[in-house]
Design a protein around this motif. Structure first.
Motif, PDB file in Angstrom:
ATOM      1  N   TYR A 168       3.850   1.498  -1.483  1.00 42.65           N
ATOM      2  CA  TYR A 168       4.587   1.215  -2.520  1.00 42.65           C
ATOM      3  C   TYR A 168       3.776   2.006  -3.921  1.00 42.65           C
ATOM      4  CZ  TYR A 168       7.409  -0.051  -6.462  1.00 42.65           C
ATOM      5  OH  TYR A 168       7.700  -0.036  -7.732  1.00 42.65           O
ATOM      6  N   ALA A 169       2.446   1.613  -3.378  1.00 47.77           N
ATOM      7  CA  ALA A 169       1.928   2.141  -3.887  1.00 47.77           C
ATOM      8  C   ALA A 169       0.957   3.749  -4.304  1.00 47.77           C
ATOM      9  CB  ALA A 169       0.285   1.053  -4.554  1.00 47.77           C
ATOM     10  N   SER A 170       0.856   4.568  -3.046  1.00 49.00           N
ATOM     11  CA  SER A 170       1.006   5.535  -2.506  1.00 49.00           C
ATOM     12  C   SER A 170       1.148   6.875  -3.093  1.00 49.00           C
ATOM     13  CB  SER A 170       0.553   5.310  -1.160  1.00 49.00           C
ATOM     14  OG  SER A 170       0.319   6.853  -0.323  1.00 49.00           O
ATOM     15  N   GLU A 171       0.587   7.613  -3.619  1.00 49.67           N
ATOM     16  CA  GLU A 171       0.648   8.751  -3.950  1.00 49.67           C
ATOM     17  C   GLU A 171       1.540   9.854  -2.830  1.00 49.67           C
ATOM     18  OE1 GLU A 171      -1.571  10.751  -7.183  1.00 49.67           O
ATOM     19  OE2 GLU A 171      -1.896   8.857  -7.983  1.00 49.67           O
ATOM     20  N   ASP A 172       0.596   8.942  -1.462  1.00 49.78           N
ATOM     21  CA  ASP A 172       1.445  10.489  -0.443  1.00 49.78           C
ATOM     22  C   ASP A 172       2.941   9.705  -0.257  1.00 49.78           C
ATOM     23  OD1 ASP A 172      -1.449  11.428  -0.129  1.00 49.78           O
ATOM     24  OD2 ASP A 172      -1.937   9.476   0.731  1.00 49.78           O
ATOM     25  N   MET A 173       3.327  10.675   0.654  1.00 47.14           N
ATOM     26  CA  MET A 173       4.820  10.657   1.293  1.00 47.14           C
ATOM     27  C   MET A 173       4.184  10.424   2.468  1.00 47.14           C
ATOM     28  SD  MET A 173       7.783  13.227   1.325  1.00 47.14           S
ATOM     29  CE  MET A 173       8.329  12.975   3.109  1.00 47.14           C
ATOM     30  N   GLU A 221       1.102  -0.922   0.467  1.00 41.92           N
ATOM     31  CA  GLU A 221      -0.255   0.377  -0.128  1.00 41.92           C
ATOM     32  C   GLU A 221       0.716   0.963  -0.148  1.00 41.92           C
ATOM     33  OE1 GLU A 221      -2.425  -0.770   3.679  1.00 41.92           O
ATOM     34  OE2 GLU A 221      -3.724  -2.148   2.564  1.00 41.92           O
ATOM     35  N   TRP A 272      13.011   5.171   1.101  1.00 45.26           N
ATOM     36  CA  TRP A 272      11.775   4.972   0.181  1.00 45.26           C
ATOM     37  C   TRP A 272      11.996   3.055  -0.190  1.00 45.26           C
ATOM     38  CZ3 TRP A 272       9.244   9.090  -0.122  1.00 45.26           C
ATOM     39  CH2 TRP A 272       9.843  10.449  -0.160  1.00 45.26           C
TER      40      TRP A 272
END
Length: 61
Positions: free
Chosen positions: A10-15, A8, A26
């Motif tokens: 890895y796929a998130s656009e959030d930091m 989740e 990362w």
């Protein structure tokens, strides 16, 4: 951390802050079959490690 949460993040656009042994990392890749993740330590793209996802800690949750 479990494998699903690693995927989740890895796929998130959030930091989302993740640490390995107290160091910020990362997530570069998640290997679901083996429960492993490849992470970049610090800001150097060549400084990567493959570790068990259970060693990763989500910060601020």
């Amino acid at each position: 951390m479990n494998i699903q949460r690693a995927k989740e993040i890895y796929a998130s656009e959030d930091m989302i802050s993740v640490h390995l042994d107290g160091e910020p990392v990362w997530i570069e890749h998640v290997d679901s079959d083996n429960g492993m993740a490849t992470v970049q330590v610090g800001s150097r793209p060549t400084n990567t490690h493959t570790v068990g996802v259970e060693r990763l800690e989500e910060q601020g949750s």
